[in-house]
Write a protein that holds these residues in place. Structure first.
Motif, PDB file in Angstrom:
ATOM      1  N   LEU A 187       0.802  -1.226   0.000  1.00 59.07           N
ATOM      2  CA  LEU A 187       0.000   0.000   0.000  1.00 59.07           C
ATOM      3  C   LEU A 187       0.837   1.279   0.000  1.00 59.07           C
ATOM      4  O   LEU A 187       0.295   2.372  -0.131  1.00 59.07           O
ATOM      5  N   GLY A 188       2.128   1.156   0.195  1.00 61.46           N
ATOM      6  CA  GLY A 188       2.981   2.334   0.217  1.00 61.46           C
ATOM      7  C   GLY A 188       2.816   3.197   1.452  1.00 61.46           C
ATOM      8  O   GLY A 188       3.157   4.377   1.449  1.00 61.46           O
ATOM      9  N   LEU A 189       2.300   2.613   2.523  1.00 63.06           N
ATOM     10  CA  LEU A 189       2.139   3.369   3.773  1.00 63.06           C
ATOM     11  C   LEU A 189       3.461   3.394   4.534  1.00 63.06           C
ATOM     12  O   LEU A 189       4.155   2.377   4.614  1.00 63.06           O
ATOM     13  N   PRO A 190       3.813   4.547   5.094  1.00 55.10           N
ATOM     14  CA  PRO A 190       5.039   4.606   5.894  1.00 55.10           C
ATOM     15  C   PRO A 190       4.805   3.968   7.259  1.00 55.10           C
ATOM     16  O   PRO A 190       3.977   4.435   8.033  1.00 55.10           O
ATOM     17  N   VAL A 191       5.493   2.870   7.510  1.00 55.25           N
ATOM     18  CA  VAL A 191       5.323   2.142   8.765  1.00 55.25           C
ATOM     19  C   VAL A 191       6.635   2.193   9.533  1.00 55.25           C
ATOM     20  O   VAL A 191       7.701   1.932   8.990  1.00 55.25           O
ATOM     21  N   HIS A 192       6.558   2.517  10.813  1.00 60.02           N
ATOM     22  CA  HIS A 192       7.727   2.605  11.688  1.00 60.02           C
ATOM     23  C   HIS A 192       7.702   1.457  12.682  1.00 60.02           C
ATOM     24  O   HIS A 192       6.645   0.930  13.001  1.00 60.02           O
ATOM     25  N   GLY A 193       8.866   1.107  13.173  1.00 57.38           N
ATOM     26  CA  GLY A 193       8.951   0.153  14.266  1.00 57.38           C
ATOM     27  C   GLY A 193       8.735  -1.287  13.903  1.00 57.38           C
ATOM     28  O   GLY A 193       8.448  -2.090  14.761  1.00 57.38           O
ATOM     29  N   SER A 194       8.885  -1.654  12.624  1.00 56.45           N
ATOM     30  CA  SER A 194       8.751  -3.058  12.257  1.00 56.45           C
ATOM     31  C   SER A 194       9.870  -3.867  12.886  1.00 56.45           C
ATOM     32  O   SER A 194      11.006  -3.427  12.957  1.00 56.45           O
ATOM     33  N   CYS A 195       9.543  -5.055  13.346  1.00 58.62           N
ATOM     34  CA  CYS A 195      10.516  -5.959  13.945  1.00 58.62           C
ATOM     35  C   CYS A 195      10.424  -7.293  13.227  1.00 58.62           C
ATOM     36  O   CYS A 195       9.732  -8.194  13.696  1.00 58.62           O
TER      37      CYS A 195
END
Length: 76
Positions: free
Chosen positions: A52-60
């Motif tokens: 979706l091209g969403l900016p996601v932070h904090g992926s582990c």
């Protein structure tokens, strides 16, 4: 003109059998979600970023949600 939307910190987490449903929901809410800080774990974050091209932070990647810091305060 509409008032500015207060930016929120939103964690998006889904078990394996619900990831596709979460992705469809996020696609329907793409415009709203893109105005906020998004956090997700491993595969869910990757799907949201690349599909979706969403900016996601904090992926582990590879870590269970319970052990991943999914918010700005470092709590899960």
């Amino acid at each position: 003109m509409y008032p500015a939307v207060k930016q929120r910190h939103i964690a998006l987490l889904a078990h394996d059998n619900i990831k596709t449903e979460l992705l469809r929901w996020a696609e329907c809410n793409h415009d709203s979600l893109s105005q906020h800080q998004l956090y997700a774990t491993g595969t869910t974050g990757t799907m949201l970023k690349y599909e979706l091209g969403l900016p996601v932070h904090g992926s582990c990647p590879g870590r269970p949600a319970a052990t991943c810091a999914s918010g700005p305060s470092g709590t899960s």
